[in-house]
Design an enzyme around this catalytic site. Structure first.
Site, PDB file in Angstrom:
ATOM      1  N   ASP A  36     -28.309 -14.090  11.005  1.00 51.31           N
ATOM      2  CA  ASP A  36     -27.299 -13.989   9.941  1.00 51.31           C
ATOM      3  C   ASP A  36     -25.910 -13.633  10.477  1.00 51.31           C
ATOM      4  O   ASP A  36     -25.787 -12.924  11.471  1.00 51.31           O
ATOM      5  CB  ASP A  36     -27.766 -12.919   8.935  1.00 51.31           C
ATOM      6  CG  ASP A  36     -27.027 -13.032   7.620  1.00 51.31           C
ATOM      7  OD1 ASP A  36     -26.417 -14.087   7.346  1.00 51.31           O
ATOM      8  OD2 ASP A  36     -27.062 -12.062   6.843  1.00 51.31           O
TER       9      ASP A  36
ATOM     10  N   HIS B  51     -21.943 -22.019  12.337  1.00 51.41           N
ATOM     11  CA  HIS B  51     -23.345 -22.450  12.469  1.00 51.41           C
ATOM     12  C   HIS B  51     -23.592 -23.107  13.835  1.00 51.41           C
ATOM     13  O   HIS B  51     -24.650 -22.952  14.434  1.00 51.41           O
ATOM     14  CB  HIS B  51     -23.718 -23.418  11.343  1.00 51.41           C
ATOM     15  CG  HIS B  51     -23.704 -22.758   9.991  1.00 51.41           C
ATOM     16  ND1 HIS B  51     -24.340 -21.573   9.734  1.00 51.41           N
ATOM     17  CD2 HIS B  51     -23.103 -23.119   8.824  1.00 51.41           C
ATOM     18  CE1 HIS B  51     -24.147 -21.227   8.466  1.00 51.41           C
ATOM     19  NE2 HIS B  51     -23.396 -22.151   7.893  1.00 51.41           N
TER      20      HIS B  51
ATOM     21  N   LEU C 286     -43.715 -19.235  25.318  1.00 46.13           N
ATOM     22  CA  LEU C 286     -43.440 -18.650  24.008  1.00 46.13           C
ATOM     23  C   LEU C 286     -43.909 -19.557  22.861  1.00 46.13           C
ATOM     24  O   LEU C 286     -43.764 -20.774  22.939  1.00 46.13           O
ATOM     25  CB  LEU C 286     -41.913 -18.454  23.885  1.00 46.13           C
ATOM     26  CG  LEU C 286     -41.359 -17.993  22.556  1.00 46.13           C
ATOM     27  CD1 LEU C 286     -41.662 -16.523  22.324  1.00 46.13           C
ATOM     28  CD2 LEU C 286     -39.849 -18.231  22.492  1.00 46.13           C
TER      29      LEU C 286
HETATM   30  C1  IPE Z   1     -30.957 -15.293   5.233  1.00 44.21           C
HETATM   31  O1  IPE Z   1     -29.590 -15.162   5.260  1.00 44.21           O
HETATM   32  C2  IPE Z   1     -31.343 -16.693   5.604  1.00 44.21           C
HETATM   33  C3  IPE Z   1     -31.051 -17.087   6.969  1.00 44.21           C
HETATM   34  C4  IPE Z   1     -30.496 -16.364   7.921  1.00 44.21           C
HETATM   35  C5  IPE Z   1     -31.440 -18.422   7.280  1.00 44.21           C
HETATM   36  P1  IPE Z   1     -28.684 -15.304   3.964  1.00 44.21           P
HETATM   37  O2  IPE Z   1     -27.290 -15.134   4.410  1.00 44.21           O
HETATM   38  O3  IPE Z   1     -29.016 -16.554   3.242  1.00 44.21           O
HETATM   39  O4  IPE Z   1     -29.186 -14.072   3.086  1.00 44.21           O
HETATM   40  P2  IPE Z   1     -28.485 -13.286   1.903  1.00 44.21           P
HETATM   41  O5  IPE Z   1     -28.026 -14.295   0.903  1.00 44.21           O
HETATM   42  O6  IPE Z   1     -27.325 -12.544   2.495  1.00 44.21           O
HETATM   43  O7  IPE Z   1     -29.525 -12.362   1.392  1.00 44.21           O
HETATM   44  C1  IPE Z   2     -26.786 -17.429   8.613  1.00 41.11           C
HETATM   45  O1  IPE Z   2     -25.427 -17.186   8.566  1.00 41.11           O
HETATM   46  C2  IPE Z   2     -27.109 -18.898   8.646  1.00 41.11           C
HETATM   47  C3  IPE Z   2     -27.738 -19.411   7.412  1.00 41.11           C
HETATM   48  C4  IPE Z   2     -28.047 -18.715   6.366  1.00 41.11           C
HETATM   49  C5  IPE Z   2     -28.035 -20.831   7.398  1.00 41.11           C
HETATM   50  P1  IPE Z   2     -24.654 -17.185   7.182  1.00 41.11           P
HETATM   51  O2  IPE Z   2     -24.141 -18.546   6.904  1.00 41.11           O
HETATM   52  O3  IPE Z   2     -25.483 -16.579   6.111  1.00 41.11           O
HETATM   53  O4  IPE Z   2     -23.440 -16.227   7.533  1.00 41.11           O
HETATM   54  P2  IPE Z   2     -22.748 -15.196   6.567  1.00 41.11           P
HETATM   55  O5  IPE Z   2     -23.824 -14.274   6.055  1.00 41.11           O
HETATM   56  O6  IPE Z   2     -22.126 -15.988   5.456  1.00 41.11           O
HETATM   57  O7  IPE Z   2     -21.751 -14.503   7.430  1.00 41.11           O
HETATM   58 MG    MG Z   3     -25.700 -14.659   5.470  1.00 43.48          MG
END
Ligand code: IPE
Ligand code: IPE
Ligand code: MG
Length: 235
Positions: free
Chosen positions: A15, A32, A125
């Site tokens: 995240d 990403h 792994l």
């Molecule tokens: C969880 O992150 C999903 C992934 C990292 C793929 P999100 O960014 O979607 O989660 P929330 O919305 O903050 O809970």
């Molecule tokens: C995690 O990073 C990747 C996915 C959920 C696909 P985010 O896109 O949720 O990044 P933030 O939380 O907005 O910073």
């Molecule tokens: Mg996120």
């Protein structure tokens, strides 16, 4: 670190890509992209450390709420990863994709099947990549197939227990999660491996966003894990 103090199965919620990009004045897509690079690096590192199982959360069942453009960019990164996958067979990583895969384009589904088939007997792994994955969705699909097996007399109602139920999850035959790592400062599971993490240890890292996560961050999480006293309800 001693092998017996290492987790058998690590889950990582990758995240913070969006916030990382914002801080740098870049598009979320750029975040990403960088996150995908970090993912490759951390897989290689876990493999080198001799970690048995790693499950990474790449796209959740809830992430479809995001703008179309961002979703398309994430799926494109998945496609690029799959196209590149044959180039890293020498890493010996056994790869599986977990989640409801039926919504992805045919070429992606085909490459996933090929990637899983090619690596199925690899001895390094075990990597699970969670895409269109949701813990609740996983449990619902498990209940449905278990119900069918009962109807078809393949399973008896009396035989249902936790072990049998676990065999209906994507992580069949894999150990439960020992350690969940989440960078970015969010202190939640966001529907990740809710069954498998029932007794996991959690390491939330609030000073790092996923694209900046590195080997040292993983070491820190492993050191923290090694200090935890796991009782599993005992004393
Ligand atoms: C969880 O992150 C999903 C992934 C990292 C793929 P999100 O960014 O979607 O989660 P929330 O919305 O903050 O809970
Ligand atoms: C995690 O990073 C990747 C996915 C959920 C696909 P985010 O896109 O949720 O990044 P933030 O939380 O907005 O910073
Ligand atoms: Mg996120």
């Amino acid at each position: 670190m001693e092998q017996n103090l290492l987790p058998k199965h690590i889950g990582i919620i990758m995240d913070g890509n969006g916030r990382w990009a914002k801080l740098k004045g870049l598009s979320r897509t750029a975040g990403h992209k960088m996150g995908a690079k970090t993912f490759r690096k951390i897989v290689q590192y876990c493999n080198k450390l001799g970690i048995g199982y790693l499950t990474v959360y790449a796209f959740s069942t809830e992430n479809w709420k995001r703008p179309q453009e961002e979703i398309r960019a994430i799926i494109e990164l998945l496609r690029e990863y799959l196209i590149d996958a044959p180039n890293h067979v020498d890493e010996n990583v056994q790869t599986k994709f977990i989640g409801n895969l039926s919504c992805f384009d045919d070429d992606i589904q085909q490459m996933i099947a090929d990637c899983e088939k090619t690596s199925e007997h690899f001895s390094g792994l075990h990597l699970n990549i969670a895409i269109n994955y949701g813990g609740r969705d996983e449990i619902i699909q498990a209940v449905k197939s278990l119900y069918q097996d009962i109807q078809n007399h393949q399973v008896r109602y009396e035989d249902i227990d936790e072990k049998l139920f676990s065999d209906y999850l994507y992580t069949k035959n894999q150990p439960d999660i020992d350690l969940i790592i989440r960078p970015s400062g969010e202190y939640r599971l966001s529907n990740f491996l809710i069954w498998q993490s029932a007794y996991a240890e959690y390491v939330f890292m609030n000073n790092i966003l996923w694209p900046d996560f590195n080997e040292k961050c993983l070491d820190r999480a492993l050191e923290e894990y090694a200090k935890r006293n796991r009782r599993f309800g005992g004393i």
